[in-house]
Design an enzyme around this catalytic site. Structure first.
Site, short mmCIF file in Angstrom:
data_model
loop_
_atom_site.label_atom_id
_atom_site.label_comp_id
_atom_site.label_asym_id
_atom_site.label_seq_id
_atom_site.Cartn_x
_atom_site.Cartn_y
_atom_site.Cartn_z
N GLU A 140 -13.18 9.04 -3.07
CA GLU A 140 -12.28 9.01 -1.92
C GLU A 140 -12.60 10.06 -0.86
O GLU A 140 -11.77 10.93 -0.57
CB GLU A 140 -10.82 9.17 -2.39
CG GLU A 140 -10.37 8.06 -3.32
CD GLU A 140 -8.90 8.18 -3.71
OE1 GLU A 140 -8.22 9.12 -3.27
OE2 GLU A 140 -8.43 7.32 -4.46
N GLU A 198 -10.13 2.59 -9.28
CA GLU A 198 -8.79 3.13 -9.56
C GLU A 198 -7.76 2.12 -9.14
O GLU A 198 -7.88 1.49 -8.08
CB GLU A 198 -8.48 4.41 -8.75
CG GLU A 198 -9.12 5.66 -9.26
CD GLU A 198 -8.73 6.90 -8.45
OE1 GLU A 198 -7.64 6.92 -7.84
OE2 GLU A 198 -9.56 7.83 -8.44
O1 IFM Z 1 -4.54 11.23 -8.56
C1 IFM Z 1 -5.19 10.60 -7.51
C2 IFM Z 1 -6.69 10.61 -7.70
O2 IFM Z 1 -7.16 11.89 -7.84
C3 IFM Z 1 -7.36 9.97 -6.52
N1 IFM Z 1 -6.81 8.68 -6.23
C4 IFM Z 1 -5.38 8.55 -6.16
C5 IFM Z 1 -4.74 9.16 -7.39
C6 IFM Z 1 -3.20 9.04 -7.30
O3 IFM Z 1 -2.74 9.72 -6.19
#
Ligand code: IFM
Length: 445
Positions: free
Chosen positions: A162, A355
């Site tokens: 990200e 994710e």
């Molecule tokens: O916890 C975070 C992760 O580190 C990166 N993506 C989003 C998740 C939830 O906020």
């Protein structure tokens, strides 16, 4: 699927054979053992009063550094194919730091779980700065070191997690480490991370790695109305969240006008940034509803957005929200994937959802089951619509240190009691284990 009668009545349709099922974590959020590594920008940030809502730090977190064997057993019990974790650059910089990942990789392989390391998940060594171009070269050197040690056993690699959030929250708004509030002067941070990604791809390939991706956060941007000002603001937000980070990688160009704002020899850098990828990772949580600026500061999803931004993020009405207040919109995942396929065509390599998950309290987390169930069905609809999706990772295995929210948000399939470090699988853990078991039975048959 005993825990969810609705899912039992309508099983999740079978995903293709070979589809990669996994869960994700990151180093700073779970490892602890801060005394066995150099400090990162997150250590410096959390030491400043008021930065983290509950005043906590990740010095111990889930103590995964010492409890990794127990956590690998949880992964094996869940029946995932793969585990996405991140390698802490500050730990690798410390004597013996890579030994930890060496052991972890061996344990995962012994348990039948494929290790999928992410090389950077926001915990930059404290003496480095993404505003400096040289950080990209340093990242490539670090990537060479890691692949040199783990590359004989790790096949699948992720360069960055990200970069959009790390740019926006860490450098434009300052709600994450390193806490800079540069607004649009943060754009070089995006460019240097993208350059770091490209240089790392070259370093990994030079070491013989052949299965490389990135984990970019994306989501549909929904205009607040069809009024021109709202449409324009939403299109701009789409550029910032989606196009700015996808197009340099996939098309070798910045969205119109942005390339001129980037530092250095951008044309030469874009050649590096667009090194071909084996797959494209997407972190999906929710769409964003965006309208014209309202001329006031806005609090949204735990983030304060200053009045001078050229857009306003607004509530999506009529949908459930998680305990974090994030909207639950599974169909946004189908929309995102079909949009990317339509936008980028054969320039988009196979996609992996790196994710997807939600924050809810409680051990009997039926709301998380409903969230995951809905998103898996939405993902399947994208497959039916012809999007080439090869894997899905739940965020997260464990409740963990949720950045500026501290320990107040619980994204885990496994509950962690942060006072005792006791791990307790939630209802969603059993549900996912059963879903994965059913998938295997059906794809075998
Ligand atoms: O916890 C975070 C992760 O580190 C990166 N993506 C989003 C998740 C939830 O906020």
């Amino acid at each position: 699927m005993a825990n969810d009668p609705r899912a039992a009545a309508h099983p999740i349709p079978p995903f293709p054979a070979g589809f990669l099922w996994g869960v994700s974590t990151s180093a700073h959020q779970i490892e602890g053992a801060a005394d066995a590594r150099e400090p990162s920008v997150w250590d410096a940030f959390t030491a400043e009063p008021g930065r983290v809502k509950d005043g906590s730090t990740a010095a111990v977190a889930c103590d995964h550094y010492h409890r990794h064997t127990e956590d690998v057993a949880l992964l094996a019990g869940l029946g995932v194919d793969a585990y996405r974790f991140s390698v802490s650059w500050p730990r690798v910089n410390s004597p013996g730091g890579l030994d930890f990942y060496d052991r972890l990789v061996d344990e995962l392989l012994a348990a039948g779980v494929r290790p999928v390391p992410t090389l950077f998940h926001w915990d930059l060594p404290v003496d480095l700065d993404w505003l400096e171009r040289d950080t990209a070269s340093r990242f490539a050197e670090y990537s060479s070191t890691v692949v040199g040690r783990l590359g004989d056993r790790v096949q699948k690699w992720i360069t960055l997690n990200e970069p959009a959030e790390h740019t926006l929250l860490g450098h434009a708004l300052g709600t994450h480490a390193p806490g800079k509030q540069l607004l649009f002067d943060a754009l070089p941070v995006a460019h240097h991370q993208l350059l770091a990604h490209g240089l790392a791809v070259q370093a990994l390939r030079a070491a013989g790695a052949g299965d490389i991706g990135i984990a970019n956060s994306h989501g549909p941007t929904w205009p607040a109305s069809q009024e021109p000002a709202d449409l324009e603001a939403a299109a701009f937000y789409d550029v910032l969240l989606n196009r700015l980070f996808a197009e340099p990688l996939l098309l070798g160009e910045y969205p119109e006008g942005l390339g001129d704002l980037m530092p250095g020899d951008v044309a030469a850098d874009l050649k590096v940034i667009s090194e071909p990828l084996d797959w494209y990772g997407i972190n999906y949580y929710a769409p964003t509803r965006v309208g014209a600026p309202q001329g006031t500061e806005i609090e949204f999803g735990g983030i304060t957005m200053p009045a001078e931004l050229p857009f306003s993020v607004q509530e999506i009405e009529g949908v459930p929200v998680t305990d974090f207040g994030w909207p639950v919109v599974p169909e946004g995942l189908t929309e995102l994937l079909t949009t990317f396929r339509d936008r980028y065509g054969d320039r988009l390599p196979p996609v992996v959802i790196t994710e997807n998950g939600c924050s809810y309290e409680g051990l009997d987390d039926q709301a998380r089951i409903a969230y995951l169930d809905g998103h898996l069905r939405a993902l399947h609809r994208a497959l039916e619509a012809g999007v080439d999706v090869r894997g899905y990772f739940v965020w997260s295995l464990l409740d963990n240190f949720e950045w500026a929210e501290g320990y107040a948000r619980r994204f885990g399939l496994v509950h962690v009691d942060f006072a005792t470090q006791e791990r307790t699988p939630k209802a969603s853990y059993a549900w996912l284990r059963d879903v994965l078991g059913a998938q295997r039975t059906r794809t075998r048959g």
